[in-house]
Every structure is written in C-alpha cells, then in structure tokens.
Design a protein around this motif. Structure first.
Motif, PDB file in Angstrom:
ATOM      1  N   ARG A 214       0.813  -1.196   0.000  1.00  0.00           N
ATOM      2  CA  ARG A 214       0.000   0.000   0.000  1.00  0.00           C
ATOM      3  C   ARG A 214       0.855   1.258   0.000  1.00  0.00           C
ATOM      4  O   ARG A 214       0.560   2.227  -0.701  1.00  0.00           O
ATOM      5  N   THR A 215       1.926   1.268   0.786  1.00  0.00           N
ATOM      6  CA  THR A 215       2.789   2.451   0.831  1.00  0.00           C
ATOM      7  C   THR A 215       3.363   2.753  -0.536  1.00  0.00           C
ATOM      8  O   THR A 215       3.425   3.904  -0.973  1.00  0.00           O
ATOM      9  N   GLY A 216       3.779   1.712  -1.257  1.00  0.00           N
ATOM     10  CA  GLY A 216       4.307   1.910  -2.593  1.00  0.00           C
ATOM     11  C   GLY A 216       3.251   2.444  -3.534  1.00  0.00           C
ATOM     12  O   GLY A 216       3.534   3.309  -4.380  1.00  0.00           O
ATOM     13  N   SER A 217       2.010   1.977  -3.419  1.00  0.00           N
ATOM     14  CA  SER A 217       0.932   2.477  -4.268  1.00  0.00           C
ATOM     15  C   SER A 217       0.667   3.952  -3.998  1.00  0.00           C
ATOM     16  O   SER A 217       0.424   4.726  -4.928  1.00  0.00           O
ATOM     17  N   LEU A 218       0.717   4.338  -2.739  1.00  0.00           N
ATOM     18  CA  LEU A 218       0.512   5.744  -2.397  1.00  0.00           C
ATOM     19  C   LEU A 218       1.648   6.611  -2.934  1.00  0.00           C
ATOM     20  O   LEU A 218       1.420   7.719  -3.438  1.00  0.00           O
ATOM     21  N   LEU A 219       2.871   6.111  -2.829  1.00  0.00           N
ATOM     22  CA  LEU A 219       4.003   6.845  -3.405  1.00  0.00           C
ATOM     23  C   LEU A 219       3.842   6.985  -4.915  1.00  0.00           C
ATOM     24  O   LEU A 219       4.082   8.059  -5.489  1.00  0.00           O
ATOM     25  N   ALA A 220       3.434   5.887  -5.561  1.00  0.00           N
ATOM     26  CA  ALA A 220       3.252   5.932  -7.014  1.00  0.00           C
ATOM     27  C   ALA A 220       2.151   6.908  -7.399  1.00  0.00           C
ATOM     28  O   ALA A 220       2.291   7.676  -8.363  1.00  0.00           O
ATOM     29  N   LEU A 221       1.038   6.906  -6.657  1.00  0.00           N
ATOM     30  CA  LEU A 221      -0.053   7.833  -6.954  1.00  0.00           C
ATOM     31  C   LEU A 221       0.408   9.278  -6.796  1.00  0.00           C
ATOM     32  O   LEU A 221       0.140  10.124  -7.664  1.00  0.00           O
ATOM     33  N   GLY A 222       1.121   9.550  -5.698  1.00  0.00           N
ATOM     34  CA  GLY A 222       1.651  10.896  -5.502  1.00  0.00           C
ATOM     35  C   GLY A 222       2.629  11.283  -6.596  1.00  0.00           C
ATOM     36  O   GLY A 222       2.611  12.410  -7.103  1.00  0.00           O
ATOM     37  N   GLY A 223       3.477  10.329  -6.990  1.00  0.00           N
ATOM     38  CA  GLY A 223       4.442  10.603  -8.043  1.00  0.00           C
ATOM     39  C   GLY A 223       3.770  10.895  -9.375  1.00  0.00           C
ATOM     40  O   GLY A 223       4.173  11.809 -10.107  1.00  0.00           O
ATOM     41  N   ILE A 224       2.736  10.118  -9.719  1.00  0.00           N
ATOM     42  CA  ILE A 224       2.020  10.325 -10.978  1.00  0.00           C
ATOM     43  C   ILE A 224       1.319  11.682 -10.985  1.00  0.00           C
ATOM     44  O   ILE A 224       1.374  12.425 -11.978  1.00  0.00           O
ATOM     45  N   ILE A 225       0.671  12.026  -9.871  1.00  0.00           N
ATOM     46  CA  ILE A 225      -0.018  13.323  -9.782  1.00  0.00           C
ATOM     47  C   ILE A 225       0.975  14.472  -9.940  1.00  0.00           C
ATOM     48  O   ILE A 225       0.766  15.403 -10.736  1.00  0.00           O
ATOM     49  N   LEU A 226       2.077  14.419  -9.200  1.00  0.00           N
ATOM     50  CA  LEU A 226       3.049  15.512  -9.242  1.00  0.00           C
ATOM     51  C   LEU A 226       3.784  15.568 -10.580  1.00  0.00           C
ATOM     52  O   LEU A 226       4.114  16.658 -11.071  1.00  0.00           O
ATOM     53  N   LEU A 227       4.025  14.411 -11.191  1.00  0.00           N
ATOM     54  CA  LEU A 227       4.637  14.410 -12.517  1.00  0.00           C
ATOM     55  C   LEU A 227       3.730  15.104 -13.523  1.00  0.00           C
ATOM     56  O   LEU A 227       4.183  15.976 -14.285  1.00  0.00           O
ATOM     57  N   ALA A 228       2.448  14.725 -13.542  1.00  0.00           N
ATOM     58  CA  ALA A 228       1.513  15.331 -14.491  1.00  0.00           C
ATOM     59  C   ALA A 228       1.405  16.842 -14.285  1.00  0.00           C
ATOM     60  O   ALA A 228       1.270  17.601 -15.252  1.00  0.00           O
ATOM     61  N   LEU A 229       1.492  17.283 -13.053  1.00  0.00           N
ATOM     62  CA  LEU A 229       1.399  18.717 -12.753  1.00  0.00           C
ATOM     63  C   LEU A 229       2.620  19.489 -13.233  1.00  0.00           C
ATOM     64  O   LEU A 229       2.599  20.724 -13.251  1.00  0.00           O
ATOM     65  N   ASN A 230       3.678  18.804 -13.614  1.00  0.00           N
ATOM     66  CA  ASN A 230       4.903  19.474 -14.069  1.00  0.00           C
ATOM     67  C   ASN A 230       5.132  19.354 -15.572  1.00  0.00           C
ATOM     68  O   ASN A 230       6.138  19.865 -16.074  1.00  0.00           O
ATOM     69  N   LEU A 231       4.221  18.714 -16.293  1.00  0.00           N
ATOM     70  CA  LEU A 231       4.487  18.400 -17.698  1.00  0.00           C
ATOM     71  C   LEU A 231       4.146  19.530 -18.666  1.00  0.00           C
ATOM     72  O   LEU A 231       4.331  19.356 -19.875  1.00  0.00           O
ATOM     73  N   ARG A 232       3.654  20.664 -18.180  1.00  0.00           N
ATOM     74  CA  ARG A 232       3.408  21.805 -19.065  1.00  0.00           C
ATOM     75  C   ARG A 232       3.879  23.128 -18.461  1.00  0.00           C
ATOM     76  O   ARG A 232       3.740  24.171 -19.106  1.00  0.00           O
ATOM     77  N   THR A 233       4.420  23.119 -17.249  1.00  0.00           N
ATOM     78  CA  THR A 233       4.779  24.383 -16.600  1.00  0.00           C
ATOM     79  C   THR A 233       5.833  25.148 -17.389  1.00  0.00           C
ATOM     80  O   THR A 233       5.748  26.369 -17.531  1.00  0.00           O
ATOM     81  N   ALA A 234       6.830  24.448 -17.930  1.00  0.00           N
ATOM     82  CA  ALA A 234       7.891  25.132 -18.666  1.00  0.00           C
ATOM     83  C   ALA A 234       7.371  25.751 -19.954  1.00  0.00           C
ATOM     84  O   ALA A 234       7.886  26.773 -20.418  1.00  0.00           O
ATOM     85  N   VAL A 235       6.344  25.153 -20.540  1.00  0.00           N
ATOM     86  CA  VAL A 235       5.757  25.681 -21.771  1.00  0.00           C
ATOM     87  C   VAL A 235       4.908  26.909 -21.473  1.00  0.00           C
ATOM     88  O   VAL A 235       5.016  27.942 -22.135  1.00  0.00           O
ATOM     89  N   ALA A 236       4.054  26.795 -20.453  1.00  0.00           N
ATOM     90  CA  ALA A 236       3.050  27.834 -20.205  1.00  0.00           C
ATOM     91  C   ALA A 236       3.582  29.040 -19.441  1.00  0.00           C
ATOM     92  O   ALA A 236       2.952  30.097 -19.450  1.00  0.00           O
ATOM     93  N   SER A 237       4.727  28.897 -18.780  1.00  0.00           N
ATOM     94  CA  SER A 237       5.201  29.990 -17.929  1.00  0.00           C
ATOM     95  C   SER A 237       6.052  31.012 -18.661  1.00  0.00           C
ATOM     96  O   SER A 237       6.320  32.095 -18.120  1.00  0.00           O
ATOM     97  N   LEU A 238       6.476  30.731 -19.902  1.00  0.00           N
ATOM     98  CA  LEU A 238       7.382  31.638 -20.604  1.00  0.00           C
ATOM     99  C   LEU A 238       6.665  32.723 -21.397  1.00  0.00           C
ATOM    100  O   LEU A 238       6.983  33.912 -21.266  1.00  0.00           O
ATOM    101  N   SER A 239       5.690  32.337 -22.221  1.00  0.00           N
ATOM    102  CA  SER A 239       5.081  33.317 -23.122  1.00  0.00           C
ATOM    103  C   SER A 239       4.431  34.499 -22.395  1.00  0.00           C
ATOM    104  O   SER A 239       4.510  35.627 -22.892  1.00  0.00           O
ATOM    105  N   PRO A 240       3.782  34.323 -21.219  1.00  0.00           N
ATOM    106  CA  PRO A 240       3.187  35.486 -20.565  1.00  0.00           C
ATOM    107  C   PRO A 240       4.204  36.533 -20.106  1.00  0.00           C
ATOM    108  O   PRO A 240       3.829  37.688 -19.858  1.00  0.00           O
ATOM    109  N   VAL A 241       5.483  36.161 -19.944  1.00  0.00           N
ATOM    110  CA  VAL A 241       6.490  37.125 -19.464  1.00  0.00           C
ATOM    111  C   VAL A 241       7.538  37.426 -20.534  1.00  0.00           C
ATOM    112  O   VAL A 241       8.569  38.029 -20.235  1.00  0.00           O
TER     113      VAL A 241
END
Length: 413
Positions: free
Chosen positions: A10-37
């Motif tokens: 279970r601990t590994g599943s929770l780590l994996a879920l957290g990792g997947i969520i946080l990975l997905a949240l980082n997959l467009r930040t570099a693209v979207a954060s440049l053009s507005p500035v």
C-alpha cells in the motif's frame, strides 16, 4: 508481468499515486510559464523574431526527440530512475533559464526543461500501467486533467509573479515544484533496491524491435498527431484567423481562443472512462473527426455566423488526445510495451505537431488567406478515421512486434 494490489504494498501504491499526480502537474509548466512574461524577458535579454520563434518551436521538437528516446532510457536505467532524471532535467532547465545571463542560457534551459518533459510525457502511461493496471481509465482521465491544470496555473500566475518579483523569479520558481515531484520517485527507487519489496524482482521479457512496422503503433501515432497538429496550429494562429475571416477584435479573438482551449477539458476526463468500457474506440475517433469538420467547415462557410459554435466544435476535436493516451495502455500488455508504444506515438505525433504553425503560416503567405490552412487542419482531423481499421480489434503491440519478428503470438482472450 505481475501487477496489481497484491504484488505492490500500500505504501508503494501511495508513493506511485503521488508521483504520478506531481509528474503530471509538471508536464506543461515550462511551456506555459514563458510566453506570458516574454515581453519582460526581452527588455533584459535582446531577442530577434527568429530567436523568439525558436523558443516557440523548441517544445514540440524536444517532446518528439526525447519522446522517441524515452523507452530506451527507461529500459536501460529503470522507470523510476528515468523519471528522476527527467524531473532533474526540468529542475535544472527552470533554474538555468530563470537565472542565466542571456539568450543562450534561456534557450538551453528551455531545451533542457522540454527534454525532461518529453521523457515524462512518454513514461506517464507506463507508470500508470505498472502501478494501477486496474484503474487505467480513471488514472488516464486524472492525468489528462492535471495536464490542463499544469498549463492553466503557470499561464495565470506568471505575469503577476513577474510584476511582483521579476521575470527571473517567475521562470525559476517552478524548479521548487519539480523538486517536490521528484521525492516520491526517489522513494520508489529506494524500494526497488530492496529485493523483497514491491515488484523489484520482476523482469519482463525483452520486447522485440520493429515498432516502425507496427500498424497499431502507426494508428495510435496518427490519432495523436491529428489532435496535436490542430492544437498547436490553433494556439498559434486562431486569433489572427478569427480577426481576418470573422472580423473579431483582439479581445473577442482572445476569448474565443480560451473557449477552444477549455472545450477539451471535460472530454479529457470523460473520454478515458468511456474508452476502457467500449469494445472499440472507433466511435470516439469518428466523433473527434466530425467535430473538426464541423468547426473548420463553419469557419470556412459561415465565419461571421455563430463563430463561437465553430470554435467550440473545433475545440472538441482534440478529444482525440485522451483517446490516444488511453490507447497506449489499452493496446499494450506490459510496461515495456506501453513505454515503446508511448514513445512512438508521442514522438511521431509531436514531430507532426511541430510543423503545424509553420505550415499554416506558409499557406497563408502563399495564398493570401486562410482557406487552405483551414482545409489542411480539417484533413488532419479526418486522418484519425484512417486509424480506425487498425484499432477496431483489441490486438496488442506485443503481438504486432511478435509477428514482425516471426515469433509466436500470444493470443488475447
């Protein structure tokens, strides 16, 4: 490959879920954060129009190149290690382009961040397949929704942060987010060093080569390319198209571009949940192609009448994107199969997408109007229908590769 709750604590599943969520949240930040500035950046860092254009094309090119390389990286060093490396590249990229002295550091930092994202894009589906094989629809829907969040939040906060603390802070602050995202993957990497924990001792059979000859791989790539080509082309040119063909002012065109972007969000949640329950995904392919035809047909034939409806329809066409993502796992049996299919699908798809803005601009210059460009976008959308024949039956990529290499085929029940 053995997988599921019984084989992963279970601990590994929770780590994996957290990792997947946080990975997905980082997959467009570099693209979207440049053009507005970008305006603020250009005051300190001299940039030509060619230099600005290069920054705009780096993302899909890096996504394509490193998407194709990602399966081999994961096979060589392991899934967790590859994701740690990808997030480390994103972190370094954010810092370099925010804190570096000039245009070269901005470009290199962007390329480094986009390279990490390219690997992360491809390895997200096999991560879902490895740790949550019985929740493919739900986890794919969640991942697609988080990708939208990863685009929306940086775009909304980049300019206010730049006004308050400077553009360098606005660009480099995202390094802190990627550092947080790497922690669960380090935890899973440590667990895999223990032979009694998780599925560390499970070794999949070597996946044969020849994916370039696989009808399934090409079909998935066509679906992904049809969606991505249109998305990149419209984000680059839709406001100008609406100004020229529908007489929309700057504010109206911007609002309609937002409508185009938002239209696909509900589909990104619903489509994967539907796809895992459907015997065949071909109705979804037909629906995506139909939306593209309606949207672009309306802009061609009656651009000033119900313009919002045509934009909404064109924005629903990219429901093909979550279809392609879920197909990666529905048409693979193993983690390595998912990674190989993901790399090919996204690598080829982003190569095609990178050409979208350039081709539309070139056609506009050659013809003096947008008719040819809109027809091209409609044809790209309809190309997804051509993938239906290879996807109508539930064949797996491993079976395609076995046939290509003359090996016995494992029948799918």
């Amino acid at each position: 490959m053995s997988s599921g709750r019984a084989t992963f604590p279970r601990t590994g599943s929770l780590l994996a879920l957290g990792g997947i969520i946080l990975l997905a949240l980082n997959l467009r930040t570099a693209v979207a954060s440049l053009s507005p500035v970008l305006d603020a950046v250009s005051e300190d860092v001299p940039m030509s129009s060619v230099g600005i254009g290069l920054l705009g094309t780096l993302a899909p090119i890096c996504f394509a190149v490193f998407g194709l390389l990602a399966p081999g990286i994961a096979r060589r060093i392991g899934l967790q290690s590859a994701l740690i490396l990808a997030l480390a590249a994103m972190t370094a990229g954010h810092l370099l382009r925010g804190l570096g002295p000039g245009y070269l550091s901005l470009a290199v930092g962007s390329a480094l961040a986009f390279a990490g994202i390219g690997v992360g894009n491809v390895l997200l589906p096999p991560a879902v397949k490895r740790w949550f094989p019985h929740r493919l629809g739900a986890l794919t829907a969640m991942g697609a929704a988080l990708l939208a969040v990863s685009t929306a939040i940086p775009a909304a906060v980049a300019a206010p942060v730049a006004d308050a603390a400077g553009w360098r802070t606005s660009l480099s602050v995202w390094a802190a987010v990627t550092l947080v995202a790497v922690l669960p993957w380090i935890g899973l990497w440590v667990r895999d060093r223990r032979p009694t924990d998780g599925d560390a001792g499970i070794v999949e059979p070597e996946l044969p080569g020849g994916i370039w000859k696989s009808p399934i791989a090409w079909a998935c790539a066509v679906v992904f390319a049809a969606s991505s080509f249109n998305a990149y082309a419209m984000f680059a040119w839709l406001p100008e198209i609406l100004h020229d063909v529908a007489g929309a002012d700057r504010y109206t065109a911007g609002a309609l571009l937002s409508l185009f972007a938002i239209a696909g969000f509900p589909a990104s949640i619903v489509v994967p949940l539907l796809a895992v329950r459907m015997r065949s995904v071909t109705p979804l392919l037909y629906a995506g192609a139909a939306f593209f035809l309606i949207g672009y047909g309306g802009l061609l034939l009656a651009p000033t009448t119900l313009t919002w409806l045509w934009v909404l329809a064109a924005g629903l066409g990219p429901l093909l994107f979550p279809v392609a993502l879920i197909l990666i796992n529905l048409r693979s049996r193993t983690q390595d199969g998912s990674a190989a299919l993901s790399g090919f699908t996204q690598g080829v798809g982003y190569l095609v997408a990178a050409a979208g803005p350039l081709l539309l601009g070139l056609l506009h210059d050659l013809t003096g109007g947008w008719t040819a460009s809109l027809i091209l976008c409609a044809l790209m959308g309809v190309s997804a229908v051509g993938a239906a024949a290879a996807l109508v039956t539930p064949r797996m990529i491993e079976d395609d590769l076995a046939r290509i290499n003359g090996n016995p085929v494992e029948e799918v029940p």
